[in-house]
Design a protein around this motif. Structure first.
Motif, PDB file in Angstrom:
ATOM      1  N   GLU A  99       0.803  -1.226   0.000  1.00 29.04           N
ATOM      2  CA  GLU A  99       0.000   0.000   0.000  1.00 29.04           C
ATOM      3  C   GLU A  99       0.836   1.277   0.000  1.00 29.04           C
ATOM      4  O   GLU A  99       0.338   2.341  -0.347  1.00 29.04           O
ATOM      5  N   HIS A 100       2.110   1.164   0.435  1.00 30.67           N
ATOM      6  CA  HIS A 100       2.900   2.394   0.558  1.00 30.67           C
ATOM      7  C   HIS A 100       3.346   2.961  -0.793  1.00 30.67           C
ATOM      8  O   HIS A 100       3.960   4.022  -0.835  1.00 30.67           O
ATOM      9  N   VAL A 124       1.295   3.948  -3.085  1.00 32.56           N
ATOM     10  CA  VAL A 124       0.303   4.924  -3.573  1.00 32.56           C
ATOM     11  C   VAL A 124       0.060   6.021  -2.528  1.00 32.56           C
ATOM     12  O   VAL A 124       0.293   5.812  -1.338  1.00 32.56           O
ATOM     13  N   GLY A 125      -0.408   7.162  -2.997  1.00 36.48           N
ATOM     14  CA  GLY A 125      -0.603   8.319  -2.117  1.00 36.48           C
ATOM     15  C   GLY A 125      -1.805   8.203  -1.214  1.00 36.48           C
ATOM     16  O   GLY A 125      -1.869   8.860  -0.178  1.00 36.48           O
ATOM     17  N   ILE A 126      -2.758   7.378  -1.582  1.00 35.56           N
ATOM     18  CA  ILE A 126      -3.919   7.085  -0.728  1.00 35.56           C
ATOM     19  C   ILE A 126      -4.113   5.574  -0.776  1.00 35.56           C
ATOM     20  O   ILE A 126      -4.176   4.995  -1.866  1.00 35.56           O
ATOM     21  N   PRO A 127      -4.181   4.885   0.383  1.00 32.57           N
ATOM     22  CA  PRO A 127      -4.271   3.410   0.357  1.00 32.57           C
ATOM     23  C   PRO A 127      -5.494   2.910  -0.423  1.00 32.57           C
ATOM     24  O   PRO A 127      -6.547   3.548  -0.397  1.00 32.57           O
ATOM     25  N   THR A 144      -9.908  -0.566   4.681  1.00 29.27           N
ATOM     26  CA  THR A 144      -9.660  -0.291   6.109  1.00 29.27           C
ATOM     27  C   THR A 144      -8.621   0.817   6.267  1.00 29.27           C
ATOM     28  O   THR A 144      -8.795   1.752   7.059  1.00 29.27           O
ATOM     29  N   LEU A 145      -7.545   0.686   5.498  1.00 32.17           N
ATOM     30  CA  LEU A 145      -6.492   1.698   5.604  1.00 32.17           C
ATOM     31  C   LEU A 145      -6.964   3.051   5.066  1.00 32.17           C
ATOM     32  O   LEU A 145      -6.559   4.101   5.556  1.00 32.17           O
ATOM     33  N   LEU A 167      -8.915   4.486   7.785  1.00 25.94           N
ATOM     34  CA  LEU A 167      -7.980   4.969   8.810  1.00 25.94           C
ATOM     35  C   LEU A 167      -7.404   6.330   8.411  1.00 25.94           C
ATOM     36  O   LEU A 167      -7.149   7.196   9.243  1.00 25.94           O
ATOM     37  N   SER A 168      -7.231   6.510   7.121  1.00 27.69           N
ATOM     38  CA  SER A 168      -6.648   7.765   6.637  1.00 27.69           C
ATOM     39  C   SER A 168      -7.645   8.920   6.699  1.00 27.69           C
ATOM     40  O   SER A 168      -7.268  10.041   7.015  1.00 27.69           O
ATOM     41  N   PHE A 169      -8.902   8.647   6.371  1.00 28.88           N
ATOM     42  CA  PHE A 169      -9.850   9.759   6.204  1.00 28.88           C
ATOM     43  C   PHE A 169     -10.839   9.957   7.358  1.00 28.88           C
ATOM     44  O   PHE A 169     -11.253  11.088   7.609  1.00 28.88           O
ATOM     45  N   PRO A 198     -10.594   9.449  10.860  1.00 29.47           N
ATOM     46  CA  PRO A 198     -10.164  10.217  12.039  1.00 29.47           C
ATOM     47  C   PRO A 198     -10.030  11.731  11.787  1.00 29.47           C
ATOM     48  O   PRO A 198     -10.513  12.509  12.597  1.00 29.47           O
TER      49      PRO A 198
END
Lengths: 701, 156
Positions: free
Chosen positions: B89-90, B92-95, B99-100, B103-105, B107
């Protein structure tokens, strides 16, 4: 000898800062004036001692003392004098010492300038400033000492690093050391690097003054606006340097990093941006406390958060917790810094909660209207904090949590930041446009709407003109509208004030403007800063939404059309060895516009032993930059590969930065409100009152 | 016979034309095409550096791979998905993983909502609890004048 001098000065400054904490707190608690004065003198002495330490390191760098491992790691015999000087902040150990020196300079200045006017706050303020300084000097002294030298153990033949010679160890051969010296990181060999780090460091360490005074207010119980009045200029100075550091960092990235932009949302860039955002919220918010006696808890929380962001940013940059192009300096200071950050924030929050629970931070006025200036300032604070939160989450929160919980590393890149920050920036510009027109206390929507009429009309006309003359992009037009509204409001308010003087007093326009600025530097300096942010905004929108990017392979002598009006001709290629040992590969290109030659540019690749550097060639005008990078070449075949960017309005980012700086300078410029003689009398009387409850000078210590 | 020969020639011409046409629609991959995909990916070695801007050997190899996949007729999204499946996943700029992604958006969204709630709370709390506001606030200059006058008075 230089190592011994530097080490001794550093050790003494550590001792002096610890002594200053003890003497100041003890003197204040027991009302011993001599102890308080002694603490102040020790605090001021740290600046002299750290000046000596930094002087020793500078001399070592300039005179090529390669036995000092720091000098060996950041310079070599080919390094020009200019870069020897800047190598002081070229790696972890030197930059930490530099950081300490700047912080002691701020502490010295604040102690000297505020001692008389803010006598009651000073002992604890000195203690707090020295506590922060002692930590940084401590890690420089015990973990990252820049005065460590190379030694050789004759028995094992091993190389050792230590300030003093280990038993039986020998000094290495100086010629051999010079031959193996590593030289400065190529990324740092740029003019921008003379100014960018010092400015950023000044911005970071500068916030120690408002933080220390705020904590002193909490500790001493002087919870009036005294701490804000004492530190308003210090906060603005720190903010100014931080702004300058960010702008220069952007310029350096644009010139040196070779990706056609100035802001990559890199975690360390973001770590420097976070204190700027919270600091901006703080600078706005304290106005409400000064004017209306409101938001006392909020302001304390903001100053704690600002300084916390400073320490966290330093931790993020130097610990290597997140890797990036900036994390040049990774070492074992990560854990102590994290503990210090947590400890400092914890103690500060505890003090704040303690005073709050005692009911000592009660506001003097209430919010009356949602459209009042104080309400809009609170909304502005919410936007700045929301920006801080989403940027922090994207840079640190999500990547770290993903790694810890899911054991998966993720990268939140430009796409994430564009999605989460753009709406918040839009709201920020909207508030920048509306808030200055609202009045303190009560404002009705009708009144606010009436005040907005002229700037809004001008904005609509401007956006319409842009839409008619450039490619239509609805998002960009909306963004331009919000940005222009903020700018027009700042201009309109200034001109309205000047017009009142022209009409009422018969002054000439230029005299009216000058006197208007002189009478209320803070307000009009603030409008100028808003104007600067507007100009930056126009540049950012132009260079982001309308950037054109292409890759081309050109044979020598070939001309290719890049856009409808621009063409590029590849004239030739040269390869050579420079005086500092790098191999320079230069492409010569001619930029043509409507078949007419407009510029000759020379993008190049500098090959250092450790890494290559891609330096752009650009034809720069206020309208746009024609920016070219050489990404590949084949001398034998006679062709080159180029990345070409057309960045509209990008130079407005730098010009807006200049306006912002001028505006801040105007707001900071000292103005005597209470004459010197009156201040002297006040101080004498304050000392006389204070000494009633203290033991007389000379009775102890 | 003559008519049949004409049809044969026409048929051959059409076949030939279709072959030429088929050849001419074979994808021509430009550096800009590679860039279009590469700017959506991140360097696997240097964290936080977009693939397109990175000059490491690995990134050069990846750009070569992108060109090959484009020649094979893969779409941009398919290529990005392939890289994520292969390298994680790392890149790309957005997973891509839901789930990830959440987690990114989620919170930050909750944080922003929380801050807005805090702002509203402040307005309501301080609007009710604190003493009534004075009608107008003193200007900085007035405040300074008042302070100066008070100081003069105190000092006698």
């Amino acid at each position: 000898m230089l190592a011994e001098i530097g080490y001794l000065a550093l050790a003494l400054s550590f001792a002096a800062s610890l002594y200053a904490i003890v003497a100041s707190v003890w003197g204040e608690r027991t009302h011993h004036e001599d102890w308080v004065n002694s603490g102040r003198n020790a605090a001021m002495l740290t600046f002299a001692l750290l000046t000596l330490a930094i002087g020793a390191l500078w001399v070592a760098l300039i005179t090529e003392q390669y036995q000092l491992s720091y000098v060996w790691s950041v310079s070599d015999p080919q390094t020009p004098l200019f870069y020897r000087v800047t190598a002081l902040w070229g790696a972890q150990r030197g930059s930490l010492l530099f950081w300490c020196w700047l912080m002691s300079g701020f502490a010295f200045g604040a102690t000297l300038l505020n001692w008389r006017s803010d006598r009651r706050l000073m002992p604890y303020a000195v203690a707090y400033m020295m506590a922060v300084l002692a930590f940084f000097v401590g890690i420089t002294l015990f973990i990252e000492n820049p005065f460590a030298r190379w030694w050789i153990d004759p028995a094992s033949g091993q190389e050792l690093q230590s300030v003093f010679a280990p038993a039986g160890a020998l000094a290495p051969n100086p010629t051999r050391l010079a031959q193996t010296a590593q030289g400065l990181n190529p990324l740092l060999r740029h003019f921008g690097m003379i100014i960018h780090p010092p400015m950023l460091y000044l911005g970071f360490v500068g916030f120690v003054v408002p933080f220390a005074f705020a904590m002193s207010a909490l500790a001493s119980g002087d919870l009036t606006t005294n701490w804000i009045k004492a530190t308003r200029r210090w906060a603005l100075v720190a903010w100014l340097f931080l702004s300058l550091g960010l702008i220069l960092g952007g310029r350096w990235a644009y010139d040196v990093l070779g990706w056609g932009g100035y802001w990559g949302w890199d975690p360390v860039e973001n770590a420097a941006f976070l204190p700027w955002l919270v600091g901006t919220a703080f600078i706005h918010s304290v106005m409400i406390q000064e004017k209306r006696g409101m938001l006392k808890v909020w302001n304390m929380a903001l100053v704690i958060l600002t300084f916390s962001a400073v320490i966290f940013g330093t931790f993020a940059t130097r610990s290597g917790v997140i890797q990036s192009v900036h994390s040049f300096a990774r070492s074992s200071i990560g854990l102590p810094m994290l503990l210090f950050w947590a400890g400092m924030t914890g103690v500060s929050v505890w003090l704040l909660v303690w005073r709050w629970q005692r009911g000592e931070l009660r506001d003097e006025h209430a919010f009356v209207s949602i459209f009042s200036r104080e309400s809009l300032f609170v909304l502005n604070n919410v936007v700045f904090l929301a920006l801080t939160a989403v940027i922090f989450w994207g840079s640190f929160g999500a990547p770290i949590l993903s790694e810890l919980v899911f054991n998966t590393s993720i990268t939140l890149g430009v796409d994430y930041f564009m999605q989460v920050t753009v709406p918040l920036f839009a709201l920020m510009y909207l508030l920048m446009g509306v808030a200055p027109l609202s009045a303190w206390s009560a404002t009705s929507l009708v009144r606010l709407g009436g005040a907005l009429l002229v700037p809004l009309g001008l904005t609509l006309v401007t956006v319409l003109l842009i839409a008619l003359t450039s490619p239509f992009d609805a998002g960009a037009m909306l963004a331009y509208g919000l940005v222009f509204l903020a700018g027009y409001v700042a201009l309109y308010e200034t001109l309205r004030g000047a017009y009142a003087r022209v009409r009422g007093r018969g002054e000439a326009w230029h005299v009216a403007i000058a006197r208007l600025f002189g009478r209320n530097q803070r307000r009009y300096g603030g409008y100028m800063v808003h104007l600067g942010i507007t100009v930056i905004g126009i540049g950012v929108i132009g260079s982001t939404a309308f950037q054109y990017e292409t890759r081309r392979t050109l044979d020598i002598g070939e001309t290719q059309a890049i856009t409808a009006d621009y063409s590029l001709r590849f004239d030739g290629f040269q390869r050579g060895l420079s005086a500092d040992g790098r191999v320079v590969n230069v492409a010569s290109l001619t930029v043509l516009r409507n078949d007419g030659q407009v510029a000759q540019i020379q993008p190049r690749i500098d090959e250092y032993p450790t890494m290559p550097m891609t330096i752009a060639g650009a034809h720069s005008t206020l309208e746009k930059d024609f920016y070219v990078l050489l990404t590949g070449y084949d001398e034998a075949q006679g062709y080159g590969v180029f990345k070409i960017y057309i960045n509209p309005l990008v130079n407005l980012v730098w010009w807006g930065g200049l306006v912002l700086i001028l505006g801040t300078l105007l707001a900071v410029y000292p103005k005597e409100i209470v004459p010197q003689d009156l201040r002297e009398r006040s101080y004498r009387q304050q000392v006389a009152i204070d000494s009633k409850g203290r033991k007389p000078a000379g009775a102890s210590a | 016979m003559r008519r049949a020969s004409l049809w044969l020639v026409l048929g051959l011409l059409l076949c030939g034309a279709s072959v030429v046409g088929a050849q001419s629609t074979a994808p021509t991959i430009t550096l800009d095409d590679v860039h279009r995909v590469a700017e959506r990916l991140y360097c696997p070695v240097c964290e936080n550096i977009p693939l397109d801007d990175c000059g490491t050997a690995t990134c050069m190899q990846w750009k070569g791979e992108i060109e090959l996949l484009l020649r094979e007729g893969k779409s941009d999204d398919e290529i990005v998905d392939l890289f994520v499946a292969q390298y994680g996943e790392h890149v790309v700029g957005i997973p891509h993983n839901p789930t990830l992604r959440a987690l990114s958006f989620v919170p930050p969204l909750l944080l922003v909502l929380g801050l807005i709630g805090l702002g509203v709370l402040m307005f309501l709390r301080f609007g009710r609890g604190a003493p009534a506001a004075s009608a107008t606030a003193a200007s900085t200059q007035d405040e300074a004048d008042a302070f100066r006058a008070r100081l003069e008075q105190d000092l006698g």
